[in-house]
Design a protein around this motif. Structure first.
Motif, short mmCIF file in Angstrom:
data_model
loop_
_atom_site.label_atom_id
_atom_site.label_comp_id
_atom_site.label_asym_id
_atom_site.label_seq_id
_atom_site.Cartn_x
_atom_site.Cartn_y
_atom_site.Cartn_z
N PRO A 161 23.51 35.62 26.31
CA PRO A 161 24.05 35.21 27.61
C PRO A 161 24.36 33.71 27.62
O PRO A 161 23.85 32.95 28.43
N ALA A 162 25.21 33.30 26.68
CA ALA A 162 25.56 31.89 26.52
C ALA A 162 27.03 31.65 26.78
O ALA A 162 27.56 30.60 26.44
N SER A 163 27.69 32.64 27.37
CA SER A 163 29.11 32.54 27.67
C SER A 163 29.43 33.54 28.78
O SER A 163 28.61 34.39 29.13
N LEU A 164 30.64 33.44 29.32
CA LEU A 164 31.05 34.41 30.34
C LEU A 164 31.10 35.81 29.76
O LEU A 164 30.72 36.78 30.43
N ALA A 165 31.54 35.94 28.50
CA ALA A 165 31.59 37.25 27.87
C ALA A 165 30.20 37.86 27.75
O ALA A 165 29.99 39.05 28.01
N GLY A 166 29.23 37.06 27.32
CA GLY A 166 27.86 37.56 27.19
C GLY A 166 27.30 38.04 28.51
O GLY A 166 26.60 39.06 28.57
N LEU A 167 27.59 37.31 29.58
CA LEU A 167 27.13 37.73 30.91
C LEU A 167 27.84 39.00 31.36
O LEU A 167 27.21 39.93 31.85
N ALA A 168 29.16 39.04 31.18
CA ALA A 168 29.96 40.14 31.71
C ALA A 168 29.69 41.46 31.00
O ALA A 168 29.77 42.53 31.61
N LEU A 169 29.36 41.40 29.71
CA LEU A 169 29.20 42.63 28.94
C LEU A 169 27.78 43.18 28.92
O LEU A 169 27.57 44.29 28.44
N ALA A 170 26.83 42.44 29.44
CA ALA A 170 25.45 42.92 29.37
C ALA A 170 24.63 42.55 30.59
O ALA A 170 24.18 43.42 31.34
N THR A 171 24.44 41.27 30.82
CA THR A 171 23.54 40.84 31.90
C THR A 171 24.01 41.33 33.26
O THR A 171 23.21 41.86 34.05
N LEU A 172 25.29 41.18 33.55
CA LEU A 172 25.79 41.57 34.87
C LEU A 172 25.82 43.09 35.07
O LEU A 172 25.40 43.57 36.13
N PRO A 173 26.27 43.89 34.09
CA PRO A 173 26.15 45.34 34.27
C PRO A 173 24.71 45.80 34.47
O PRO A 173 24.44 46.72 35.25
N TRP A 174 23.78 45.15 33.78
CA TRP A 174 22.36 45.47 33.96
C TRP A 174 21.93 45.18 35.39
O TRP A 174 21.26 46.00 36.04
N LEU A 175 22.29 44.02 35.93
CA LEU A 175 21.92 43.67 37.29
C LEU A 175 22.58 44.58 38.32
O LEU A 175 21.97 44.97 39.32
N LEU A 176 23.85 44.94 38.06
CA LEU A 176 24.58 45.76 39.02
C LEU A 176 24.10 47.20 39.06
O LEU A 176 24.20 47.87 40.09
N THR A 177 23.58 47.71 37.95
CA THR A 177 23.13 49.11 37.92
C THR A 177 21.62 49.24 38.10
O THR A 177 21.12 50.35 38.31
#
Length: 204
Positions: A161-177
């Motif tokens: 999670p060191a870039s927008l891509a890292g957040l968008a592809l993992a951290t954010l889907p995890w938080l949203l689901t």
């Protein structure tokens, strides 16, 4: 503003969420950046602190962060996960031993407020990019919709999670689901294949 340079470990996600909960803005520094790159990028946003890990491979990130802080007037504190830290670096490992605090006051967050800062490299140099809460949710919704993720999704992430891509592809889907986030250190394809074969994932 708090600078974070952390690999794909639980501490990285914990640090991002902790900085946000404290009402501050995490600035996500790419893992491969060293002293000159980090100083050039961070000079434009004047962070108050840095959070790193003790070591990543052969690189002593705690010492690197201390050297960056020594050359940037705005940085007042350097924190690190790990042991055997250089002088002046404050350990953070005790957060895992502390009792969970109860937050009775939910944050009043405006959707268009800045949530995180990431960095882009352009022909004219490094550019700090402010990402709003609304923008992050939109980025996370893409993978959720494309993968048809439902609540309690199991997500495997080899992306730091060191870039927008890292957040968008993992951290954010995890938080949203509200699912489960499994982290993978991408050393080689065989280890990733073994982890994939050992468990069923909804998104990789």
């Amino acid at each position: 503003m708090i600078g974070l340079q952390l690999p794909n470990i639980a501490e990285a996600t914990l640090a991002i969420l902790g900085v946000l909960r404290a009402g501050m803005i995490p600035a996500l520094i790419p893992l491969l950046w060293r002293k000159a790159d980090a100083i050039a990028a961070l000079s434009g946003i004047s962070p108050k602190a840095l959070i790193v890990c003790r070591r990543l491979g052969e690189t002593d990130h705690a010492q690197l962060a201390a050297e960056i802080a020594a050359e940037m007037f705005s940085i007042r504190h350097v924190f690190a996960f790990g042991t055997g830290l250089p002088d002046g670096v404050t350990p953070l490992d005790d957060v895992f031993a502390a009792e969970a605090a109860a937050f009775d006051d939910p944050l009043d967050i405006a959707p268009d407020n800045i949530a995180v800062v990431t960095f882009d490299v352009t022909p004219s140099g490094t550019l700090a990019c402010a990402r709003s809460h609304r923008a992050l949710v939109a980025c996370g919704r893409g993978p959720v919709l494309e993968a048809d993720l439902r609540d309690d999704a199991a997500i495997l992430s080899p992306y730091a999670p060191a870039s927008l891509a890292g957040l968008a592809l993992a951290t954010l889907p995890w938080l949203l689901t509200g699912g489960t986030l499994h982290l993978h250190q991408p050393f080689d394809g065989e280890s990733l294949a073994a982890q994939v074969a050992g468990q069923s994932f909804d998104l990789i």
